[in-house]
Design an enzyme around this catalytic site. Structure first.
Site, PDB file in Angstrom:
ATOM      1  N   ALA A  35       0.897  -1.340  -0.065  1.00 52.92           N
ATOM      2  CA  ALA A  35       0.056   0.093   0.094  1.00 52.92           C
ATOM      3  C   ALA A  35       0.914   1.206  -0.012  1.00 52.92           C
ATOM      4  O   ALA A  35       1.930   1.275   0.420  1.00 52.92           O
ATOM      5  CB  ALA A  35      -0.973  -0.002   1.222  1.00 52.92           C
ATOM      6  N   ASP A  36       0.549   2.269  -0.706  1.00 53.49           N
ATOM      7  CA  ASP A  36       1.091   3.803  -0.589  1.00 53.49           C
ATOM      8  C   ASP A  36       0.263   4.486   0.400  1.00 53.49           C
ATOM      9  O   ASP A  36      -0.784   3.974   0.701  1.00 53.49           O
ATOM     10  CB  ASP A  36       1.339   4.394  -1.830  1.00 53.49           C
ATOM     11  CG  ASP A  36       0.188   4.651  -2.708  1.00 53.49           C
ATOM     12  OD1 ASP A  36      -0.911   4.576  -1.909  1.00 53.49           O
ATOM     13  OD2 ASP A  36       0.182   4.712  -4.042  1.00 53.49           O
ATOM     14  N   SER A  37       0.636   5.847   0.558  1.00 53.94           N
ATOM     15  CA  SER A  37       0.160   6.663   1.456  1.00 53.94           C
ATOM     16  C   SER A  37      -1.681   6.784   1.282  1.00 53.94           C
ATOM     17  O   SER A  37      -2.234   6.760   2.198  1.00 53.94           O
ATOM     18  CB  SER A  37       0.784   7.822   1.784  1.00 53.94           C
ATOM     19  OG  SER A  37       0.732   8.600   0.492  1.00 53.94           O
ATOM     20  N   ASP A  39      -3.480   4.642  -0.460  1.00 55.16           N
ATOM     21  CA  ASP A  39      -3.898   3.458  -0.354  1.00 55.16           C
ATOM     22  C   ASP A  39      -4.505   3.324   1.309  1.00 55.16           C
ATOM     23  O   ASP A  39      -5.556   2.845   1.628  1.00 55.16           O
ATOM     24  CB  ASP A  39      -3.182   2.195  -0.697  1.00 55.16           C
ATOM     25  CG  ASP A  39      -2.785   2.013  -2.087  1.00 55.16           C
ATOM     26  OD1 ASP A  39      -3.850   2.135  -2.992  1.00 55.16           O
ATOM     27  OD2 ASP A  39      -1.876   1.878  -2.479  1.00 55.16           O
ATOM     28  N   THR A  40      -3.498   3.635   2.052  1.00 51.95           N
ATOM     29  CA  THR A  40      -3.931   3.442   3.443  1.00 51.95           C
ATOM     30  C   THR A  40      -5.050   4.441   3.888  1.00 51.95           C
ATOM     31  O   THR A  40      -5.822   4.059   4.792  1.00 51.95           O
ATOM     32  CB  THR A  40      -2.716   3.713   4.586  1.00 51.95           C
ATOM     33  OG1 THR A  40      -2.116   5.260   4.016  1.00 51.95           O
ATOM     34  CG2 THR A  40      -1.589   2.648   4.348  1.00 51.95           C
TER      35      THR A  40
END
Lengths: 78, 417
Positions: A35-37, A39-40
């Site tokens: 996950a990237d930022s 996604d979170t």
């Protein structure tokens, strides 16, 4: 697995496009599940929607693994 | 400084007639209509219930499921068409200098479907903002150019071009300029559009711009027919790999044709109506001919903007007879929107592809759905009605005009060393 845990894992599988087997309690969203930022942020929003709660930003920042999400939601979900 | 020459070495297309350049071209020369009832949303309460949709498109066949979800349909189209074009050009991460390859890509509107979904979601709530973090990076129009660069690792100039329905023609012209000036060796260019949604159809319907021939969708797009009643919305993406001639030769690339010139102009007249005498259309064709160093007599085929609207078709035709004089009657003219519908910001590039294929194969695709002559149009013009025509096409010109009064025109020609 609790009902909450299975709902949480389903969201993670769906949003991050990972295999169910990878979604262990210890798995970190960013380090293990790709996950990237953004996604979170999206995951937290999906948890809020699914469990009809609002997760404050300072709490959201502490939820970085599957297990942390499950325990937070088991505690706070209505 | 001497300008470098620009050639086409790769093409990709996703259109209402087929999901590759070959399928698209086969549809065009066989006179197939891409129109049908709308399946992308429930249009039962809309004035127009049909459109030219891309058919059988499943993004996860081409893109990672997680990635596909984070990009709007118009960007999904752009990526799939760019894959085809890069492969067609024989380019990959391994054999290009990424700093010398740019992306200049157009769209008329961008991620309208994403905008509609997110705002609808917000409006259903209690005022608490719960916007998806991918909302903005999905919606913004330039993201297609950015996503293409990430997918193929292209680090040259990268931006979007917007001029409504002229967008992808303006993008091609910018790409040509960058290569001519030596700023890049290769530019991946073109455009994408996917706005067949409540907001897209409802918005254009409100302007009374679209055909409402719901009982016969396949004949609704009928440019130059007396009974035309507006355009039919389409969706598409088209991609051209434009390359500096010596660069293409050095790597042994297959050369489809040369892009010899382009022109741009404005009507400075009205937000949506064309100048009644086709002034901007006339100027843009003259500008493109001058840029190419060609005479009117050098052109064999014009792919018109020809959207099937009452005013637009007449104004453009007047402009053609003004610019081409007696030679206008030797030309083949066709409006391939009769088959594809009006793919808005992607129209320019898919029509440029029609011109490139016409130049390659010496076949002019038709203007289908001609039933009744329009007395307002010069009967001596050859509109290539209903059936493709074979003829030598040494050079072809493609016109596109956009709301706002933007006009853009590009000329392609058989490649001669």
């Amino acid at each position: 697995m609790s009902d909450i845990a299975s709902r949480v894992k389903k969201i993670i599988v769906d949003k991050l496009g990972v295999d169910e087997g990878e979604v262990t309690n210890e798995a970190s969203f960013t380090n293990d599940l790709g996950a990237d930022s953004l996604d979170t942020v999206e995951l937290i929003m999906e948890f809020e929607k699914e469990f009809n709660i609002s997760i404050p930003d300072e709490q959201a920042e502490t939820i970085t693994t599957v297990g942390q999400a499950v325990s937070y939601l088991e505690e706070h979900a209505k | 400084m001497e300008l470098k020459r620009v050639v086409v070495t790769g093409m990709g297309a996703l259109t209402p007639l087929g999901n590759s350049v070959e399928e698209y071209w086969n549809g065009l020369i066989n006179g197939v209509s891409g129109a049908d009832m709308i399946t992308l949303f429930d249009a039962s309460k809309f004035r127009t219930k049909f459109a030219c949709e891309v058919k059988g498109f499943d993004p996860v066949q081409h893109l990672d499921r997680k990635e596909a979800r984070k990009i709007d349909r118009f960007t999904q189209f752009a990526l799939v068409a760019s894959d085809e074009a890069m492969k067609d050009a024989g380019l990959s991460r391994e054999n290009v200098n990424p700093d010398r390859v740019g992306v200049v890509f157009g769209s008329g509107i961008g991620g309208l479907i994403t905008f509609q979904q997110e705002v609808t979601e917000f409006a259903k709530g209690d005022g608490t903002p719960r916007f998806n973090p991918f909302f903005i990076p999905k919606m913004i129009l330039d993201i297609a150019a950015g996503q293409i660069s990430m997918r193929h690792n292209l680090r040259g100039p990268n931006y979007a071009v917007v001029s409504a329905c002229a967008s992808s023609t303006n993008a091609i012209i910018d790409a040509v300029t960058l290569i001519r000036l030596g700023k890049s060796d290769i530019i991946v260019t073109g455009g994408s559009e996917a706005v067949i949604s409540e907001a897209g159809v409802g918005g254009f319907n409100a302007m009374k711009a679209m055909s409402e021939r719901n009982d016969d969708p396949k004949t609704a797009s009928r440019p130059y027919d007396k009974d035309r009643d507006g355009f039919v919305m389409g969706e598409a993406a088209g991609v051209l790999v434009l390359e500096e001639l010596e660069h293409a030769k050095a790597r042994g690339a297959r050369i489809y044709c040369e892009v010899v010139g382009g022109g741009a102009s404005a009507d400075a007249h009205h937000i949506t109506a064309p100048h009644p005498e086709g002034l901007g259309a006339k100027n843009v064709m003259l500008a493109a001919l001058a840029d190419a160093g060609m005479k009117a007599e050098d052109i064999d085929y014009i792919n018109t903007h020809g959207t099937s609207t009452p005013l637009g078709d007449v104004a453009e035709t007047k402009a053609i007879t003004d610019v081409f004089g007696e030679h206008a009657y030797n030309l083949n003219i066709s409006a391939t929107k009769s088959m594809t519908g009006h793919c808005l910001g992607a129209a320019g590039v898919i029509e440029a592809i029609a011109c490139i294929k016409a130049v390659m194969h010496d076949i002019v695709p038709p203007t289908i759905n001609h039933f009744t002559d329009d007395p307002e149009l010069d009967p001596r013009l050859n509109f290539t009605f209903n059936k493709a025509q074979e003829r030598t096409v040494n050079a072809a010109l493609s016109n596109t005009f956009g709301f706002g009064g933007h006009n853009a025109c590009v000329i392609v020609k058989k490649y001669q060393p």
